[in-house]
Design a protein around this motif. Structure first.
Motif, PDB file in Angstrom:
ATOM      1  N   THR A 198       0.841  -1.189   0.000  1.00 19.69           N
ATOM      2  CA  THR A 198       0.000   0.000   0.000  1.00 19.69           C
ATOM      3  C   THR A 198       0.876   1.239   0.000  1.00 19.69           C
ATOM      4  O   THR A 198       2.022   1.210   0.442  1.00 19.69           O
ATOM      5  CB  THR A 198      -0.911   0.033   1.248  1.00 19.69           C
ATOM      6  N   SER A 199       0.321   2.331  -0.489  1.00 19.53           N
ATOM      7  CA  SER A 199       1.057   3.588  -0.484  1.00 19.53           C
ATOM      8  C   SER A 199       0.147   4.679   0.033  1.00 19.53           C
ATOM      9  O   SER A 199      -1.067   4.512   0.150  1.00 19.53           O
ATOM     10  CB  SER A 199       1.550   3.939  -1.890  1.00 19.53           C
ATOM     11  N   ALA A 200       0.750   5.807   0.315  1.00 18.41           N
ATOM     12  CA  ALA A 200      -0.014   6.942   0.822  1.00 18.41           C
ATOM     13  C   ALA A 200      -0.861   7.562  -0.277  1.00 18.41           C
ATOM     14  O   ALA A 200      -1.793   8.299   0.002  1.00 18.41           O
ATOM     15  CB  ALA A 200       0.948   7.977   1.399  1.00 18.41           C
ATOM     16  N   GLY A 201      -0.547   7.276  -1.504  1.00 21.67           N
ATOM     17  CA  GLY A 201      -1.307   7.839  -2.617  1.00 21.67           C
ATOM     18  C   GLY A 201      -0.695   9.138  -3.099  1.00 21.67           C
ATOM     19  O   GLY A 201       0.238   9.672  -2.499  1.00 21.67           O
ATOM     20  N   ARG A 202      -1.247   9.646  -4.156  1.00 22.47           N
ATOM     21  CA  ARG A 202      -0.717  10.883  -4.726  1.00 22.47           C
ATOM     22  C   ARG A 202      -1.351  12.073  -4.028  1.00 22.47           C
ATOM     23  O   ARG A 202      -2.510  12.061  -3.663  1.00 22.47           O
ATOM     24  CB  ARG A 202      -1.035  10.959  -6.210  1.00 22.47           C
ATOM     25  N   GLY A 203      -0.563  13.108  -3.884  1.00 19.26           N
ATOM     26  CA  GLY A 203      -1.096  14.360  -3.349  1.00 19.26           C
ATOM     27  C   GLY A 203      -1.821  15.101  -4.451  1.00 19.26           C
ATOM     28  O   GLY A 203      -1.776  14.726  -5.624  1.00 19.26           O
ATOM     29  N   SER A 204      -2.505  16.168  -4.093  1.00 14.08           N
ATOM     30  CA  SER A 204      -3.268  16.910  -5.095  1.00 14.08           C
ATOM     31  C   SER A 204      -2.315  17.568  -6.094  1.00 14.08           C
ATOM     32  O   SER A 204      -1.229  18.028  -5.753  1.00 14.08           O
ATOM     33  CB  SER A 204      -4.125  17.977  -4.413  1.00 14.08           C
ATOM     34  N   GLY A 205      -2.738  17.591  -7.323  1.00 12.16           N
ATOM     35  CA  GLY A 205      -1.975  18.248  -8.370  1.00 12.16           C
ATOM     36  C   GLY A 205      -0.861  17.409  -8.961  1.00 12.16           C
ATOM     37  O   GLY A 205      -0.225  17.826  -9.908  1.00 12.16           O
ATOM     38  N   ARG A 206      -0.634  16.249  -8.432  1.00 13.87           N
ATOM     39  CA  ARG A 206       0.432  15.408  -8.988  1.00 13.87           C
ATOM     40  C   ARG A 206      -0.137  14.521 -10.080  1.00 13.87           C
ATOM     41  O   ARG A 206      -1.263  14.053 -10.004  1.00 13.87           O
ATOM     42  CB  ARG A 206       1.050  14.550  -7.904  1.00 13.87           C
TER      43      ARG A 206
END
Length: 168
Positions: A55-63
């Protein structure tokens, strides 16, 4: 990463007696039975890595994101590299279950150990200036080996006892 049941005094003494007896059928049977004792561990390790969640933290906004640059299935590739070897002679007599790093692509050779720690850091799409971290359930290898070691030990002891009885 490997687990070995080998080099016990009983196994070494038995190998000397087998060599002296020269009976190839008993030696081949013993090797086959020791391999059979290790196969459930190999299968369990393969299942364990296939079911390990990354699992990952996911992408931040705008990426931006995109498809993976590789179609190679990570966990299936690692599972396919788990091997068994059985030796009947010398101090290394016994069974060994390990991840064959030569069977892995060059960039994945450290991955089984990294996943076992529970933390995988890697460059984002090969860009060495941007890194991502993924988390895995730690100790996939260690827990599986610990669960199977008593059964394997009992089975190898049973094989050694059977062969010793046949030699007497």
């Amino acid at each position: 990463m490997r687990v070995q049941i080998l080099g016990t005094g009983q196994l070494l003494e038995l190998q000397r007696r087998l060599r002296a007896a020269g009976n190839e059928n008993i030696r081949a049977s013993m090797q086959r039975r020791v391999r059979r004792a290790a196969e459930p561990l190999r299968d369990a390790l393969q299942d364990s890595i296939r079911q390990t969640d990354l699992t990952s933290a996911g992408r931040g906004s705008g990426r931006r994101g995109g498809p993976s640059p590789t179609t190679r299935p990570l966990r299936a590739t690692i599972a396919g590299a788990i091997r068994i070897s059985v030796r009947n002679t010398g101090a290394g007599a016994g069974a060994r279950v390990w991840v064959d790093k030569d069977a892995l692509p060059r960039d994945l050779r450290g991955m089984p150990a990294a996943i076992n720690t529970g933390r995988v850091r890697h460059p984002v799409f090969g860009n060495r200036r941007r890194w991502a971290q993924q988390n895995a359930s730690p100790l996939w290898w260690d827990r599986t080996v610990r669960a199977h070691t008593p059964r394997m030990t009992r089975e190898v002891e049973r094989v050694v006892d059977d062969v010793r009885r046949r030699l007497n």
